[in-house]
Design a protein around this motif. Structure first.
Motif, short mmCIF file in Angstrom:
data_model
loop_
_atom_site.label_atom_id
_atom_site.label_comp_id
_atom_site.label_asym_id
_atom_site.label_seq_id
_atom_site.Cartn_x
_atom_site.Cartn_y
_atom_site.Cartn_z
N ILE A 155 0.88 -0.30 -0.06
CA ILE A 155 0.05 0.19 0.22
C ILE A 155 1.00 1.06 0.11
N GLN A 156 0.58 2.07 -0.77
CA GLN A 156 1.39 3.13 -0.92
C GLN A 156 0.16 4.19 -0.44
N GLN A 157 0.32 5.09 0.36
CA GLN A 157 -0.48 6.25 0.67
C GLN A 157 0.39 7.51 0.93
N ASN A 158 -0.68 9.06 0.30
CA ASN A 158 0.69 10.27 0.47
C ASN A 158 -0.69 11.03 0.39
N PHE A 159 -0.24 11.71 1.60
CA PHE A 159 -1.28 12.96 2.32
C PHE A 159 -0.63 14.02 1.90
N LYS A 160 -1.12 15.17 1.93
CA LYS A 160 -1.06 16.36 1.45
C LYS A 160 -1.24 17.41 2.24
N LEU A 161 -1.28 18.72 3.32
CA LEU A 161 -1.61 19.41 3.86
C LEU A 161 -0.91 20.79 3.91
N GLY A 162 -1.44 21.44 2.38
CA GLY A 162 -0.53 22.12 2.27
C GLY A 162 0.80 22.08 1.53
N PRO A 163 1.78 23.30 2.12
CA PRO A 163 2.88 22.90 1.88
C PRO A 163 4.12 21.55 2.71
N LEU A 164 2.79 20.55 3.25
CA LEU A 164 3.34 19.78 4.37
C LEU A 164 3.40 18.53 3.39
N HIS A 165 4.05 17.57 3.07
CA HIS A 165 3.83 15.78 2.67
C HIS A 165 4.21 15.07 3.33
N TRP A 166 3.05 13.82 3.23
CA TRP A 166 3.57 12.77 4.59
C TRP A 166 3.38 11.56 3.12
N ASP A 167 5.02 11.33 2.42
CA ASP A 167 4.35 10.11 1.39
C ASP A 167 4.82 8.36 2.56
N ASN A 168 4.05 7.49 2.30
CA ASN A 168 4.33 5.91 2.87
C ASN A 168 4.08 4.69 1.92
N ASP A 169 4.69 4.25 2.44
CA ASP A 169 5.18 3.00 1.62
C ASP A 169 5.20 1.60 2.54
N VAL A 170 3.93 1.12 2.31
CA VAL A 170 4.21 -0.27 2.94
C VAL A 170 4.20 -1.65 2.54
#
Length: 298
Positions: A155-170
């Motif tokens: 699962i690859q799940q990427n989050f974004k809140l304005g300039p903040l990014h959080w990319d995840n790969d499990v």
């Protein structure tokens, strides 16, 4: 040694304006040392609306029956020497994936079956010093006359809140024969960073990422053969459950890109005796890396 092969292959592909597309490839050796080898693969994709945006559902299937590469069958050197009368390795794999554009999510899963799997192993017996078994090295290629299954999900799940990014790969995976084909059950990569434009021209990306996987009996590296092999059964070292954290910053303006990274930022904060990704080869200590990429235009 001279090896000659004549291949023949073909491809069929359909990409129309509607939501369904598919493709297939085939290749086989018709004449030569590897005559009879073949590879088949196919894919299918369907696009449909989901949560006001498009989603993509896909499936792939592959089948191959291939002669092992030359150095798995024959290797002659000062420190490693083997001749293996190897059968073809037969591999099948079926997988599916779902991409949801609205949530920036990608999910995939698959199952793979390998017959006549070829691997390198250390068959030496070792020797004892002060009640401790120390390894010696006798690297050989061997073939497992059976089937090994590997089941995996990602699962690859990427989050974004304005300039903040959080990319995840499990990734989760399991092998039906962990002694012959060892795999870490869980692999995690996560990347937390800020990405924004400064003064309307300078692109800045700064943050930190982490890589970690569960413990397993990982293959180790043989400099003599230049390949990875299973560890000696008398001296097993498990690796894993050690996070590798890197802090970084990327800056780009027009054709100029500059980056700086603080590699292994967590060095010394945890037990350094666990800082191995490959048995016998510790991760490099913390260090600063930087570079410049400048693209010139006429």
């Amino acid at each position: 040694h001279t090896i000659n092969n004549i291949y023949i292959g073909g491809q069929i592909k359909r990409s129309a304006s509607n939501n369904l597309s598919f493709g297939a490839n085939a290749e086989t050796v018709v004449l030569g040392d590897y005559a009879g080898d073949f590879t088949l693969d196919g894919n299918l994709q369907y696009r449909f609306p989901l949560f006001k945006k498009d989603a993509l559902l896909g499936a792939t299937a592959t089948m191959s029956n291939l002669t092992p590469s030359f150095y798995y069958k024959k290797f002659h050197s000062r420190y490693c020497w083997w001749d293996l009368d190897a059968k073809r390795e037969f591999i099948t794999r079926i997988s599916g994936n779902l991409h949801i554009e609205s949530t920036n999510t990608n999910i995939s899963a698959g199952v793979e079956n390998r017959m006549n799997y070829i691997y390198l192993t250390n068959i030496s017996q070792g020797y004892t010093v002060d009640n401790r078994v120390l390894p010696t090295y006798d690297i050989k290629a061997q073939q497992y006359n059976g089937s090994i299954q590997v089941v995996s999900a990602n699962i690859q799940q990427n989050f974004k809140l304005g300039p903040l990014h959080w990319d995840n790969d499990v990734t989760w995976q399991v092998s039906s024969n962990k002694e012959i084909l060892p795999l870490p059950q869980i692999n995690i990569f996560t990347d937390l960073y800020f990405k924004f434009l400064y003064a309307k021209r300078l692109e800045i990306e700064a943050g930190a990422n982490m890589t970690i996987f569960s413990k397993y009996k990982a293959p180790t590296y043989s400099p003599a053969a230049g390949m990875y092999h299973l560890q000696n059964s008398n001296n097993i070292q498990e690796v894993g459950e050690y996070p590798l954290i890197n802090a970084y910053a990327n800056l780009r303006i027009k054709g100029v890109r500059f980056y700086v990274m603080y590699y292994h930022a967590n060095d010394g904060l945890l037990k350094n005796t666990d800082s191995f990704f490959v048995p016998g080869y510790p991760i490099n200590p913390s260090m600063v890396k930087f570079g410049l990429n400048w693209t010139f235009f006429d």
